[in-house]
Design an enzyme around this catalytic site. Structure first.
Site, short mmCIF file in Angstrom:
data_model
loop_
_atom_site.label_atom_id
_atom_site.label_comp_id
_atom_site.label_asym_id
_atom_site.label_seq_id
_atom_site.Cartn_x
_atom_site.Cartn_y
_atom_site.Cartn_z
N TYR A 93 0.88 -1.21 -0.11
CA TYR A 93 -0.13 0.00 -0.11
C TYR A 93 0.90 1.35 0.01
CZ TYR A 93 -3.34 3.42 1.45
OH TYR A 93 -4.21 4.81 1.78
N ASP A 136 9.39 3.00 -1.00
CA ASP A 136 8.37 3.55 -0.20
C ASP A 136 8.63 3.42 1.31
OD1 ASP A 136 4.76 3.55 -0.09
OD2 ASP A 136 6.25 4.60 1.48
N LYS A 184 5.06 10.17 7.86
CA LYS A 184 4.81 9.63 9.30
C LYS A 184 5.71 10.23 10.33
CE LYS A 184 2.62 5.44 7.59
NZ LYS A 184 1.09 5.54 8.16
P1 KE4 Z 1 -0.58 8.78 4.30
O1 KE4 Z 1 -1.11 9.33 2.88
O2 KE4 Z 1 -1.80 8.03 4.81
O3 KE4 Z 1 0.09 9.82 5.07
O4 KE4 Z 1 0.53 7.74 3.54
C1 KE4 Z 1 0.27 6.85 2.68
C2 KE4 Z 1 1.18 5.42 2.88
C3 KE4 Z 1 2.03 5.40 2.07
N1 KE4 Z 1 3.02 4.37 1.91
C4 KE4 Z 1 3.08 3.29 3.06
C5 KE4 Z 1 4.06 2.48 3.12
C6 KE4 Z 1 2.03 3.38 4.31
O5 KE4 Z 1 1.83 2.58 5.02
C7 KE4 Z 1 1.30 4.43 4.00
C8 KE4 Z 1 -0.27 4.67 5.10
N2 KE4 Z 1 -0.12 3.68 6.10
C9 KE4 Z 1 -1.48 3.55 6.36
C10 KE4 Z 1 -1.43 2.55 7.49
N3 KE4 Z 1 -1.24 1.05 7.08
C11 KE4 Z 1 -2.04 4.69 7.23
C12 KE4 Z 1 -3.38 4.52 7.96
C13 KE4 Z 1 -4.68 4.96 7.22
O6 KE4 Z 1 -4.88 5.00 6.27
O7 KE4 Z 1 -5.50 5.53 7.94
#
Ligand code: KE4
Length: 428
Positions: A145, A240, A268
């Site tokens: 993801y 990523d 993050k």
């Molecule tokens: P954000 O757009 O949510 O800040 O980041 C996206 C993203 C990109 N790459 C990786 C490896 C990620 O894990 C994420 C987002 N992680 C999720 C949890 N698995 C965020 C939690 C959510 O979607 O509410």
């Protein structure tokens, strides 16, 4: 959730105003059943819900709370920065300081651009790789993801997987067709996709440690093969590290594995809990970005001074505390406790950990890719999740998410989670 609770009342109203009652799907507890609680406040390793119940938190707002919640260094930095203005939309010195820190800590990054989320970081990196190579096709791995980017919501993990929509609605088939997917840890499939599309792949984007279908690790040689194939074909390799960056090591997982990507996406931890993302890499690629080059990318709040103050304070504090060493010690102690709980309960479930990231799969088989992760008994995971939640321990509300430890977790917290895990594993 007790129907008379404040959380229940809030969730009932939220569902009339916000789709699913949440602003991000995984929060809705659909992966475990029941209804989410609403948080009132958080400090250190703890969160309190609006009904006053305390939980030891092993999600840490999905990664940013690496020091624990509301650490003093970050709070003080935010308060000081707010006194000088909240947003400028004009270059400010913190942007240079953050860029200097990233470039110094992550040697593969020669130039970097700040954005406001991990999604923006990966979306921009993909567009830049396409602009730099002049190619349209990209490769991602099943179950990984990378945020809710149209091109990347194809066989995606995290909430997309939890809610059964790895291939999201609303993404044009013509666009999705440009995203080729292969299983992670499958060298033959990787070789085959490059052979089938010679010199046509703009980028491969990968979570070097996939943590959005739970958590599993690259098999020896897999990432090295990926690097070799990308180099041979002029394909941009994007790591990523939104989750692993500044967490698994000061320089992220690439510092541990020694593989040099062409670009890296970050998020993050870098924001200290405020909205920050970043993408960076080889200067030759980054200079294709507007205003220097033809690939457009922009953001009103990119480089926001409040968010960068929080992020820089968090990074500095991690360095001052040698936080990465402490996280490994805490992770090892946590793992020992979980393994004792599994042994006492007679459950031979598959526990995976790297540093301060972990996942307990409710399956006895090996887990090295999405297909094997899906062998987990999700119903049993749901019973474990709620059993722990009721006893004041909060894990991620989905089998297809990773858990996170922080510098703030102490031996007392680990003893508590060992006791609770033992009790619940024996009862489900
Ligand atoms: P954000 O757009 O949510 O800040 O980041 C996206 C993203 C990109 N790459 C990786 C490896 C990620 O894990 C994420 C987002 N992680 C999720 C949890 N698995 C965020 C939690 C959510 O979607 O509410």
């Amino acid at each position: 959730m007790d129907s008379a609770s404040r959380s229940a009342a809030l969730f009932a109203e939220a569902r009339t105003l916000i789709p699913g009652g949440v602003n991000s799907p995984v929060r809705a507890f659909r992966g475990v059943g029941g209804e989410p609680f609403f948080v009132d406040r958080a400090e250190g390793p703890y969160i309190w819900d609006v009904d006053g119940k305390r939980y030891v938190d092993f999600v840490g707002t999905w990664g940013p709370a690496i020091l624990g919640h509301a650490p003093a260094a970050v709070r003080e930095a935010i308060q000081a920065a707010a006194g000088r203005g909240v947003s400028f939309g004009i270059p400010n010195p913190l942007e240079v300081e953050m860029a200097r820190t990233i470039v110094k800590w992550v040697p593969s990054i020669e130039m970097v651009r700040m954005v406001s989320s991990g999604t923006e970081a990966t979306m921009s990196a993909i567009r830049l790789a396409r602009g730099y190579t002049g190619r349209d096709k990209i490769v991602k791995f099943e179950g990984c993801y990378h945020g809710h980017v149209d091109s990347l919501l194809v066989k995606a993990g995290s909430g997309a997987l939890t809610h059964g929509s790895p291939d999201s609605g609303g993404v044009p088939a013509a666009l999705a067709a440009l995203t080729l997917t292969v299983p992670f840890n499958d060298p033959e499939s990787l070789r085959a996709v490059f052979a089938a599309h010679p010199e046509q792949i703009a980028a491969v984007i990968v979570e070097p440690v996939p943590a959005n279908a739970g958590l599993y690790l690259p098999k020896p040689g897999f990432l090295e093969l990926l690097r070799e194939l990308c180099t041979a074909q002029g394909t941009v390799l994007i790591f990523d590290e939104v989750m692993t960056g500044f967490r698994l090591a000061r320089g992220g997982y690439q510092e541990l594995c020694g593989i040099v990507p062409d670009m890296t996406a970050l998020g993050k931890v870098i924001g200290g809990g405020l909205p920050v993302g970043a993408f960076g890499g080889r200067a030759e690629i980054m200079r294709c970005l507007s205003p220097e080059g033809p690939v457009y990318q922009a953001g009103t709040l990119s480089g926001n001074p409040l968010a960068l103050s929080a992020g820089l304070a968090q990074l500095r504090e991690m360095e001052r505390l040698d936080g990465w060493r402490r996280l490994e010690e805490t992770g090892a102690a946590f793992e020992a406790g979980v393994r004792r709980a599994l042994k006492r309960s007679g459950r031979n479930y598959n526990f995976r950990r790297i540093g301060s990231m972990f996942c307990l799969y409710f399956t006895e088989g090996a887990v090295d890719d999405l297909a094997s992760a899906q062998h987990s008994d999700k119903a049993a995971f749901g019973r474990f999740f709620h059993g722990c939640r009721e006893r004041g321990v909060y894990f991620a509300p989905s089998q297809f998410e990773a858990g996170f430890l922080s510098v703030a977790h102490t031996g007392v917290d680990l003893d508590e989670v060992e006791r609770v895990s033992t009790e619940v594993l024996c009862s489900i």
